[in-house]
Structures are given as structure tokens and as C-alpha cells.
Design an enzyme around this catalytic site. Structure first.
Site, PDB file in Angstrom:
ATOM      1  N   LYS A  33       0.896  -1.149  -0.017  1.00  0.00           N
ATOM      2  CA  LYS A  33       0.013  -0.166   0.005  1.00  0.00           C
ATOM      3  C   LYS A  33       0.902   1.406  -0.069  1.00  0.00           C
ATOM      4  CE  LYS A  33      -0.832   0.797   4.910  1.00  0.00           C
ATOM      5  NZ  LYS A  33      -0.011   1.872   5.055  1.00  0.00           N
ATOM      6  N   THR A  34       1.991   1.338   0.695  1.00  0.00           N
ATOM      7  CA  THR A  34       2.810   2.486   0.883  1.00  0.00           C
ATOM      8  C   THR A  34       3.475   2.615  -0.577  1.00  0.00           C
ATOM      9  OG1 THR A  34       3.428   1.899   3.026  1.00  0.00           O
ATOM     10  CG2 THR A  34       4.809   3.434   1.741  1.00  0.00           C
ATOM     11  N   ASP A 224      -3.442   7.943   4.397  1.00  0.00           N
ATOM     12  CA  ASP A 224      -2.964   6.446   4.624  1.00  0.00           C
ATOM     13  C   ASP A 224      -3.565   5.883   6.048  1.00  0.00           C
ATOM     14  OD1 ASP A 224      -1.411   4.353   4.611  1.00  0.00           O
ATOM     15  OD2 ASP A 224       0.255   4.979   5.773  1.00  0.00           O
ATOM     16  N   GLU A 225      -3.640   4.569   6.287  1.00  0.00           N
ATOM     17  CA  GLU A 225      -4.177   3.746   7.434  1.00  0.00           C
ATOM     18  C   GLU A 225      -5.568   4.387   7.967  1.00  0.00           C
ATOM     19  OE1 GLU A 225      -2.781   1.279   8.317  1.00  0.00           O
ATOM     20  OE2 GLU A 225      -0.575   1.333   8.267  1.00  0.00           O
ATOM     21  N   GLN A 255      -7.720  -4.797   9.515  1.00  0.00           N
ATOM     22  CA  GLN A 255      -6.641  -4.488  10.474  1.00  0.00           C
ATOM     23  C   GLN A 255      -6.785  -3.419  11.524  1.00  0.00           C
ATOM     24  OE1 GLN A 255      -2.273  -5.167   8.802  1.00  0.00           O
ATOM     25  NE2 GLN A 255      -3.407  -4.945   7.022  1.00  0.00           N
ATOM     26  N   ARG A 596       1.636 -11.574  10.153  1.00  0.00           N
ATOM     27  CA  ARG A 596       2.993 -10.930  10.229  1.00  0.00           C
ATOM     28  C   ARG A 596       3.966 -12.051   9.838  1.00  0.00           C
ATOM     29  NH1 ARG A 596       2.132  -6.501   9.633  1.00  0.00           N
ATOM     30  NH2 ARG A 596      -0.077  -7.619   9.264  1.00  0.00           N
TER      31      ARG A 596
END
Length: 655
Positions: A33-34, A224-225, A255, A596
Site C-alpha cells: 500500500k505504501t 494512509d491507514e 486491521q 505478520r
């Protein structure tokens, strides 16, 4: 021009090229995503959009710096004038230009957390309220209540009651302190961090010309987020995007795990309602984990009702299935984890590629002792080691005094938590204690303390007398001593001293259960000391196993991941079992934990745990395990369940 089509995968490329207007990008774990956000900013700049017409907001300074640096690297020059940074950073820039309209000077001061608490403490002192956390919440807790209320757009009284469990009169008093706190800040032309958002939004609402100016300026807004935004942040974005409607929100509702920090998952779930005709993009190609790990994660999160349906798609090739290990109790569970860590190390794997994740910090207590005993270096990520936490050390200090009345540091730790006893008073008391022969002599000595100090000393004496009267040969005497401390003095202190006191109380309940396994007080204290000394000696070691709560692990990844404590009541937490909204957040937490892992995922659970109050307590493997398709993992040892003739899952509870 950059070759976007070849530099991005098809999902990312579509976002970069087609995200004009309002757009929600659902970016799964490990999906890049970044990278997508960075290329979108570069694409807009190459299209001729001026840097000052772009607003890029995120949640951490590190993320903001990384994004802006990567944009500059792509373009081979720094786009000067681009508004980028955290919400609070951008809010500060905005208010420096406009806060005078609200009565603040342009160079207003910003109060950090310590400054805020200091101001609140002065207000409480003037009202003759106890600021040590014994009869009224500490300034730090008052600040937390005020902050949560402001960021969720709720009343202080409501938050004090529902989130912190305070009586109505306490909530009313905190609200009054809050009103005075706001007045004092205004007089001093000062803002705290919450004000950077609150007044930013207030200017947009109260001054139409301000809103028009900035809504006109920011032709493209990227967030973002987005799943972590609170009420203030979501409203700011909504107002700023009204003119052009080009708002790109990137996030993953699966998330969203920070409701305790005032994050509201409804902001991302309701995005299509808040921004009609919004496009929805999905970035589901996962570059991090194996197909086997992703299948398990996908199967788990599908049980949530309130979500955008997604399906992480693996880019990597097949490897082994996740492993499920059932154990008799927490000791055997910790031993199983340590054995696998040692096996990885013998295969030339690095300790730093291994992480052990857990729902609550107390789940790592037994493991920390065992890792120390086997000389396996570890670090606790994003928090303190279990036995190094203030509330654990506070209670253990009473046990240390019981074991060794000449322990000056433990006396100091205990006495300084009480009102009326400061450094000078402690020095005077200690000067007499050190010359007394034993604990009985201390408890019977007349220290001639007056006022608050005298009342506090009597409380200490009462608790220590109860502890000192325990028969040390009776099984569980250490746990009984811990309970005496908690029930007589420490629980009330905890509630008024820490904003997360419920979590800390859970820690102490588990401490009671943990020490019940010892029948030798000196051995217990020695084991704790040796564990702490070993951990401190390895603090500078770069090659260490990572122990972390799942909340602290979000955004990180490791080659090998263990998720421990997967038993109903532990994970999901027992308080969420009858609350669907909280249970869904617990499942999202499990999803974050599993995603993770890059190569191998190991899930563990103890069938039995010891409770000092109830004895041996048997429990089911976590519902998050039981609801998984059985083909998604392999079991080591006896399986956690089987299906009976009616197709029902029957849990094995074996000794």
C-alpha cells in the site's frame, strides 16, 4: 515519465491511474500500500498538479518521512510545497496561519503530555483533589479521559463511566477540571496535541471562508491507514475534500485494532456513505506470506460480519502448513515454543527472524523466564518486560520487604505511592527502619507520623501485618500475599493511576496465578531477578527473539511467528465474548497476528491454567482456532477437537 505499468502490479496501477474523485483503496496486509500511495503522489506531480495542491496525511512521523523521501527518490527531486506529514503535524501548520481567529497568537505553545498533566495537576491541587491517585484519578488519567472524549466527540461524563468505570460524581468532577483546563490553555495561548485536531476542525466548521480557501487549495487529498482515523480526523478530511472531491483513503478494515485509542472502524466502513459515488479498489496481492498462511488468515477473517470482503492472494510459492500445538498448561506451552526456537537456531536461523506474539503482556511472563534459563536472547518490542512493569514491581516490592526487611529500594517503592510521604519523609522513616532487627519490629515501631503520612503508614502496616501472618509452609501462601496487596490497597491505586488499569489488573491477576506455582519465596524472587538481569545484559544485542503484543507488532513482519495463549478467555479476551463488536475486533487482532509471518506460523494454546481463586481451570482452544477449516493447519500432539456423529466439534480436555 515513470513507467508505471511495469513498475506496479495491475491492482496498484489501477489505483495510481484511475483514483480521481473519492476513492477507497482496501489494501490487504503485505500488499504494497505504501508503494501505491507513493506512486500515486508521483503520478499526480508528473501530471502537472502543483505540490501545494496535494495533501498527504498519515499516522507516524516515520511513515510520513518514508513516503516523502520515496516520492523525491522517484522524481529525482524534492517536491517543495507538498503538504505532508501526520495529522497533528499538518494541523499545526494549518493553525499557525489561522489560529488567531480563535483568540490564539500565531506562535502559540504546544503542550506535550507532561505539560498537560502538569497543568491538570495544578488545577486539581487548587481544588484540593488528591493527585497521587489514592482517592481520585491521577492527572495522567484525567488527561486520558479528556483526550478520549475529545477525539470521539463524546461527553467527558460518558467516557469516564463507560470506558473507565468511574462513578457519576467522579465523571462530573473530571468534566469541571476539563473546563478549567481549556480556559487555562486559552489564557496561555497554548494547545495540546488533541487541540491541533479539534481547533483545525473548528476553524473549518465555524469559518466558511477558511474552509473554502483550503478546500480549494487541496485538489488531491491522500490518507494512509484510514481504518485508524478517529472522529476528528475523519471530519477534517470530509470538510477539506468538499470542493474537489478528490480524496483517496487507503486502509484495511481487517486491521482496525485500535479502538482503545479512539480509532473508529465505522469511518472506513461508512466511506461509501460519507462519499457518495466513491470508487472502491482492492489490492489483494500479498508479497509477504506463503499461500498456506494466507489461506488460514482469509478463512479466519471471513467470520466477521461487518467488513469489506477481501481475499489475500499469494505471490510466493507453496511451503508448509501452519502448525497448531496444544499443551497441558502455560509451562508446557512455553517449553514447546522454546524447543522450536532452539531448533530454528540449530538450523542456522537468526534469532531476530523469530517473533512470539500474544494478546496481553502477561502471556509472555513464563516464556521470558524460560528464555533466560536457556540463555536465548530476547527483546520485548514496544513495551516493558513483564516483570519490569511498574505495577508488577510495585506488588513484588511488598514480597521483597517480607523476604528482606532491609531492602531500601523496595521500602522506597512502596512508601512513595502513598499520599503524605515524599522523599524527605521517606528518608526519615528509612533512617529508623534500617536499624530495626526484623519486620515485626518495624511494624510495631512508633514513627510518630502525623496527618496524611500517619494514615498512609497505618495502611501499609495493616497490609504487611496480614502478609507477615501467613504460614509459609501452606501451598499458595505467596499468591495469597499478592492478593492481600491487591485487594487491600493496590487495586484502588491502580484504577486512579493508570488509564489502562483494567489491563494492568489482568496482569496482576495472572501474577497471582504465576506465583502460586512457587512454594519458596526466595526462589521466586531469585528467578525474577535472574530473568531481568539476563534480559538487561542482552538489550544491546541485535540478534534477539522478539516478544511483542499483537498491537505493537502491526506493520512488522518476521520469517517465523508464534502466536501463543490461543484459548477462549485469553484470546479472544473474556470481556469480548458476549459483545459482538469487540469480538470482531479481537478476530481482526488474530488476523493481524497471523499475517505478520512470512515463512512459518505456529499457533499454541494451553488446555489448562492454574487460577489461585479457582484451582485448575480447563478451557477450549480459542474460537479463532475452532472456527478454522481443519485442513488449514497441522496438529502436533493430540488434536484440539474432533467431530462427533452430529457433526459438532468436541473439544479434547486432557490432563
Amino acid at each position: 515519465m515513470l513507467d508505471y505499468k511495469n513498475l506496479l502490479n495491475p491492482e496498484q496501477y489501477e489505483v495510481v491511474k484511475c483514483a480521481d474523485g473519492s476513492a477507497l483503496v482496501l489494501a490487504g496486509a503485505g500488499s504494497g500500500k505504501t508503494r501505491t500511495l507513493v506512486f500515486r503522489v508521483a503520478y499526480l506531480l508528473e501530471k502537472g498538479i502543483l505540490p501545494e495542491n496535494i495533501l498527504l496525511v498519515t499516522f507516524t512521523n516515520k511513515a510520513a518521512r518514508e513516503m516523502l523521501d520515496r516520492v523525491a527518490e522517484l522524481l529525482q527531486h524534492e517536491p517543495k510545497g507538498l503538504w505532508g506529514g501526520t495529522f497533528h503535524h499538518v494541523g499545526n501548520l494549518f493553525l499557525r496561519q489561522n489560529a488567531f481567529r480563535l483568540g490564539f497568537v500565531p506562535n502559540f505553545s504546544i503542550l506535550d503530555q507532561a505539560d498537560s498533566e502538569s497543568l491538570i495537576k495544578k488545577i486539581m491541587t487548587a481544588r484540593n483533589l488528591n493527585t497521587r491517585g489514592l482517592t481520585f484519578p491521577k492527572p495522567s488519567v484525567v488527561r486520558a479521559v479528556l483526550s478520549y472524549a475529545k477525539n470521539t466527540n463524546q461527553t467527558v461524563e460518558e467516557i469516564a463511566s463507560t470506558e473507565y468505570g468511574y462513578a457519576p460524581n467522579v465523571g462530573q468532577m473530571i468534566a469541571q477540571i476539563g473546563e478549567e483546563y481549556e480556559k487555562n490553555k486559552k489564557i496561555s495561548s497554548a494547545m495540546d496535541f488533541d487541540d491541533l485536531l479539534f481547533y483545525w476542525l473548528k476553524l473549518l466548521i465555524d469559518f466558511p471562508e477558511i474552509k473554502q480557501k483550503y478546500s480549494e487549495q487541496f485538489k488531491y487529498i491522500l490518507v494512509d491507514e484510514f481504518q485508524d482515523t478517529n472522529y476528528l480526523q475523519a471530519e477534517i478530511i470530509r470538510h477539506l475534500s468538499e470542493k474537489h472531491g478528490n480524496v483517496l483513503a487507503v486502509g484495511d478494515d481487517s486491521q482496525s485494532i485500535y479502538s482503545f485509542r479512539a480509532a473508529d472502524i465505522q469511518n472506513i466502513l461508512n466511506f461509501p456513505k460519507s462519499f457518495p459515488n466513491a470508487k472502491i479498489f482492492k489490492i489483494e496481492s500479498n508479497y509477504r506470506s506463503t499461500p498456506e498462511i494466507l489461506r488460514l488468515a482469509n478463512d479466519s477473517i471471513r467470520h466477521n460480519t461487518h467488513q469489506f470482503k477481501k481475499n489475500l492472494k499469494p505471490v510466493r510459492g507453496h511451503q508448509q502448513l501452519p502448525i497448531l500445538i496444544g499443551s497441558r498448561d502455560e509451562n508446557e506451552e512455553a517449553s514447546a515454543v522454546v524447543k522450536k526456537i532452539m531448533a530454528y537456531y540449530r538450523c542456522s536461523e537468526n534469532y531476530c527472524d523469530i517473533a512470539v506474539l500474544f494478546r496481553s503482556s502477561f502471556h509472555g511472563a513464563q516464556l521470558q523466564l524460560l528464555l533466560s534459563q536457556y540463555s536465548i536472547p530476547f527483546v520485548v518490542r514496544g513495551g516493558m518486560r513483564y516483570f519490569e512493569q511498574a505495577h508488577i514491581k510495585d506488588v513484588l516490592a511488598y514480597l521483597k520487604i517480607w523476604s528482606n526487611p532491609a531492602d531500601q529500594l523496595s521500602w522506597e517503592r512502596v512508601l512513595l505511592t502513598y499520599s503524605g510521604i515524599g522523599e524527605k519523609k521517606f528518608d526519615a522513616i528509612w533512617a529508623k527502619i534500617k536499624d530495626l532487627p526484623d519486620l515485626n519490629a518495624v511494624l510495631n515501631f512508633d514513627f510518630q507520623l502525623k496527618g496524611e503520612a500517619g494514615i498512609s503508614w497505618q495502611k501499609i502496616v495493616t497490609v504487611l501485618r496480614k502478609i507477615n501472618s501467613l504460614e509459609k509452609k501452606i501451598r499458595g501462601f505467596i499468591a495469597e500475599a499478592v492478593e492481600i496487596v491487591i485487594e487491600n490497597v493496590y487495586e484502588a491505586y491502580l484504577k486512579n493511576s493508570y488509564e489502562n488499569y483494567r489491563d494492568r489488573l489482568d496482569d496482576l491477576e495472572q501474577l497471582t496465578n504465576f506465583v502460586a506455582g512457587y512454594d519458596d519465596l526466595d526462589k521466586l524472587l531469585a528467578d525474577v531477578l535472574l530473568s531481568e538481569n539476563y534480559a538487561e545484559a542482552n538489550e544491546q544485542n541485535k540478534n534477539t527473539v522478539v516478544l511483542s503484543t499483537i498491537h505493537q507488532a502491526k506493520g512488522l513482519e518476521w520469517k517465523f511467528v508464534f502466536v501463543i495463549g490461543l484459548r477462549d478467555g485469553f484470546f479472544p479476551h473474556y470481556k469480548s465474548l458476549d459483545q459482538p463488536k469487540q469480538l470482531e475486533e479481537e478476530r481482526r487482532l488474530f488476523y493481524v497476528a497471523t499475517t505478520r509471518a512470512r515463512d512459518e506460523l505456529t499457533l499454541t494454546y494451553p488446555i489448562r491454567s492454574f487460577s489461585f481463586k479457582f484451582g485448575d481451570v480447563f478451557g477450549k482452544p480459542s474460537m479463532f482456532i475452532r472456527e478454522l477449516d481443519r485442513s488449514l493447519f497441522v496438529v502436533q500432539g493430540k488434536p484440539p477437537f474432533e467431530e462427533n456423529e452430529d457433526g459438532e466439534k468436541v473439544v479434547y480436555v486432557n490432563d
